[in-house]
Scaffold this motif. Structure first.
Motif, mmCIF file in Angstrom:
data_model
loop_
_atom_site.group_PDB
_atom_site.id
_atom_site.type_symbol
_atom_site.label_atom_id
_atom_site.label_comp_id
_atom_site.label_asym_id
_atom_site.label_seq_id
_atom_site.Cartn_x
_atom_site.Cartn_y
_atom_site.Cartn_z
ATOM 1 N N PHE A 100 0.839 -1.197 0.000
ATOM 2 C CA PHE A 100 0.000 0.000 0.000
ATOM 3 C C PHE A 100 0.873 1.245 0.000
ATOM 4 N N ASP A 101 0.591 2.143 -0.926
ATOM 5 C CA ASP A 101 1.257 3.439 -0.994
ATOM 6 C C ASP A 101 0.318 4.465 -0.369
ATOM 7 N N PRO A 102 0.658 5.013 0.798
ATOM 8 C CA PRO A 102 -0.249 5.965 1.452
ATOM 9 C C PRO A 102 -0.619 7.172 0.592
ATOM 10 N N ALA A 103 0.185 7.467 -0.428
ATOM 11 C CA ALA A 103 -0.121 8.602 -1.301
ATOM 12 C C ALA A 103 -1.038 8.214 -2.462
ATOM 13 N N ALA A 104 -1.330 6.931 -2.615
ATOM 14 C CA ALA A 104 -2.155 6.469 -3.738
ATOM 15 C C ALA A 104 -3.576 6.997 -3.624
ATOM 16 N N ASP A 105 -4.173 7.296 -4.763
ATOM 17 C CA ASP A 105 -5.567 7.730 -4.824
ATOM 18 C C ASP A 105 -6.420 6.526 -5.220
ATOM 19 N N LEU A 106 -6.818 5.727 -4.243
ATOM 20 C CA LEU A 106 -7.626 4.545 -4.534
ATOM 21 C C LEU A 106 -9.021 4.912 -5.027
ATOM 22 N N GLY A 107 -9.446 6.126 -4.759
ATOM 23 C CA GLY A 107 -10.738 6.585 -5.267
ATOM 24 C C GLY A 107 -10.760 6.650 -6.789
ATOM 25 N N ALA A 108 -9.594 6.850 -7.405
ATOM 26 C CA ALA A 108 -9.502 6.960 -8.862
ATOM 27 C C ALA A 108 -9.357 5.599 -9.545
ATOM 28 N N GLU A 109 -9.264 4.540 -8.781
ATOM 29 C CA GLU A 109 -9.089 3.190 -9.340
ATOM 30 C C GLU A 109 -10.316 2.817 -10.170
ATOM 31 N N GLN A 110 -10.120 2.546 -11.458
ATOM 32 C CA GLN A 110 -11.194 2.146 -12.369
ATOM 33 C C GLN A 110 -11.260 0.623 -12.399
ATOM 34 N N ILE A 111 -12.425 0.063 -12.128
ATOM 35 C CA ILE A 111 -12.566 -1.389 -11.977
ATOM 36 C C ILE A 111 -13.642 -1.903 -12.941
ATOM 37 N N THR A 112 -13.327 -3.007 -13.615
ATOM 38 C CA THR A 112 -14.273 -3.649 -14.530
ATOM 39 C C THR A 112 -14.388 -5.127 -14.171
ATOM 40 N N GLY A 123 -16.990 0.230 -12.041
ATOM 41 C CA GLY A 123 -17.073 1.151 -10.919
ATOM 42 C C GLY A 123 -15.710 1.737 -10.669
ATOM 43 N N GLU A 124 -15.638 2.565 -9.687
ATOM 44 C CA GLU A 124 -14.350 3.127 -9.309
ATOM 45 C C GLU A 124 -14.276 3.199 -7.799
ATOM 46 N N ALA A 175 -12.062 -9.615 -12.500
ATOM 47 C CA ALA A 175 -12.129 -8.167 -12.307
ATOM 48 C C ALA A 175 -10.730 -7.613 -12.481
ATOM 49 N N THR A 176 -10.649 -6.494 -13.177
ATOM 50 C CA THR A 176 -9.380 -5.801 -13.396
ATOM 51 C C THR A 176 -9.526 -4.364 -12.926
ATOM 52 N N SER A 177 -8.384 -3.742 -12.664
ATOM 53 C CA SER A 177 -8.422 -2.341 -12.269
ATOM 54 C C SER A 177 -7.205 -1.617 -12.829
ATOM 55 N N THR A 178 -7.186 -0.333 -12.623
ATOM 56 C CA THR A 178 -6.142 0.519 -13.165
ATOM 57 C C THR A 178 -4.759 0.105 -12.689
ATOM 58 N N HIS A 179 -4.596 -0.152 -11.392
ATOM 59 C CA HIS A 179 -3.271 -0.410 -10.832
ATOM 60 C C HIS A 179 -3.141 -1.700 -10.038
ATOM 61 N N LEU A 180 -4.238 -2.344 -9.705
ATOM 62 C CA LEU A 180 -4.185 -3.536 -8.864
ATOM 63 C C LEU A 180 -4.266 -4.797 -9.714
ATOM 64 N N PRO A 181 -3.578 -5.870 -9.310
ATOM 65 C CA PRO A 181 -3.659 -7.119 -10.058
ATOM 66 C C PRO A 181 -5.091 -7.654 -10.106
#
Length: 188
Positions: A100-112, A123-124, A175-181
């Protein structure tokens, strides 16, 4: 589902499966599935905490599926019904964690979420209380009323980024997302 406030349940060891697992619909009564952002706690987190406390306590983040199931005949349930049924949590399928990167914006994570290769839900991260970390903040306020706190190694699902999907035989869900496996499960 007619529930307009957060609720929580407990994840027990026998409920957890790894990405790539097989699920059997016969193990459930009325299963549905949701894609969530999940956290592994790295250090004790007593409540009530704020966002900075939560950011400092999270060790890892990952995608997860929550398999919902209820002991009622349909999904017309109330908050009390959900709580009585462990927030309808029956299984958790965990994707690969990343630090976990405390500076990451998980709110912006795009998930399909895709079923058999076809997108069925998107969703995001901000669909979870505006920021998935706010679910942890809420939980740190709730757990002390139950006489407990979050401990290192605990896994917390922040909440779904899309409406639940009925779980049926023959589904291959990823399910895939912008930055998470990605996280993946097959249904028999």
């Amino acid at each position: 589902m007619g529930i307009h406030e957060p609720d929580s349940g407990f994840i027990l060891g026998d409920m957890v499966r790894a990405s790539g697992s097989l699920l059997r619909t016969g193990d459930f009564m009325n299963p549905r599935i949701e894609t969530e952002i999940a956290f592994r706690i790295g250090r004790h987190l007593a409540g009530p905490a704020d966002l900075s406390d939560v950011r400092a306590a999270v060790a890892e983040v990952f995608l997860a599926f929550e398999v919902l199931d209820i002991s009622y005949t349909d999904w017309n349930i109330t908050l009390i019904d959900s709580i009585a049924d462990n927030a309808a949590c029956a299984r958790v399928v965990l994707g690969s964690p990343v630090p976990f990167d405390p500076a990451a914006d998980l709110g912006a994570e795009q998930i399909t979420a895709c079923v058999n290769g076809h997108p069925v839900a998107t969703g995001e991260g901000r669909d979870i209380l505006g920021d998935p970390l706010k679910a942890l903040v809420w939980l740190t306020h709730r757990l002390p009323t139950l006489g407990t706190t979050l401990h290192p190694g605990d896994i917390v699902l922040a909440g779904s980024v899309h409406a639940s999907i009925p779980l049926t035989v023959g589904m291959d869900i990823q399910a895939t997302s912008t930055h998470l496996p990605a996280v993946h499960v097959r249904v028999l």
